[in-house]
Scaffold this active site. Sequence first.
Site, PDB file in Angstrom:
ATOM      1  CE  LYS A 105      -3.275   2.713   2.473  1.00 43.02           C
ATOM      2  NZ  LYS A 105      -3.607   3.161   3.827  1.00 43.02           N
ATOM      3  N   GLY A 193     -10.619   8.461   6.133  1.00 43.40           N
ATOM      4  CA  GLY A 193     -11.671   9.415   6.455  1.00 43.40           C
ATOM      5  C   GLY A 193     -13.045   8.819   6.718  1.00 43.40           C
TER       6      GLY A 193
END
Lengths: 265, 66
Positions: A105, A193
């Site tokens: 990632k 988020g």
Amino acid sequence: MQTEGITLMDTLEIAGRRFNSRLMVGTGKFSSNMAMQAAMEASGSEIVTVALRRVDINNPADSMLQYIDTDRYLLLPNTSGARDAEEAVRLARLARAAGCEPWIKLEVTPDPYYLLPDPVETLKAAEILVKEGFNVLPYMPADPVLARHLEEAGTVTLMPLGAPIGTNRGLRTRDLINIIIEQANVPVVVDAGLGAPSHASEAMEMGADAVLVNTALADTANPAAMGEAFKLGVQAGRLAYLAGLGPQRGTAQASSPLTGFLREE
Amino acid sequence: MNFQLNGQSHQTVAGTTIGSLLAELQLQPERVVLELNQVILNANEYREQQLKEGDKLEIIQFVGGG
């Protein structure tokens, strides 16, 4: 689950590998390793992220690997802490040397205040890592033009942010993520988020292929319950997407018949 | 003998091998990854490798992260 011919068993495919779960979870910030394990278990996730850091020589903590069953979960190391492409590439190589599969990632966040991903350095690192044989999953600004560049570079997903990392503010970048989903030829994973199952559900309803959450699970008194709540939110959103949401209208459209009223016409 | 360990100055006796340093620090080799002077070390080869004055050794492990 079978619902009118739509199956929740539709799988997520990334780099030729199939996953039944569309929820990825991060392992940071949990109050204990037991709480983290409970959240992972309840979430049904099959992909979990970890970070690489220096061992504290004076106070060596246990390696995270002791707490993650790598036969069950795909370990997805991140390059968090990298401020430019060079640092990200270094971390990715270390992760592979540590025995991980070549999945990474990619995170390049030079600004510690908002931790927003650097588009230029992220693209540069992606190009290098793809050439080195990594499956690159890039954390990225919700920028449809950058998404195209990353896909051309050979990344196996796109991971646009919903809001800055750890803010729990939901899909603030909704319209741009919509464009990324519309254009993408690789899975779109909304990362960062998402603070509530409804946020995850909303992303899935829009057609995102998966979501990644960490803070939302770690930042609650009951990570296991929240893990399950996110699992259900992701499943609900995916099922709604597959069913097809009805169109939005500007004026009312009665749900009940407009005939046979008990009044004089 | 002085070398840099995870960014800090560290003292050890001359001739110390990386394997013996890990043992001294009570670190399990299979749970860490090492970088010496910015070159990643092959886990099968570094145990007998001796540290030299001024070396920069990084010992890294997986921690929780998102």
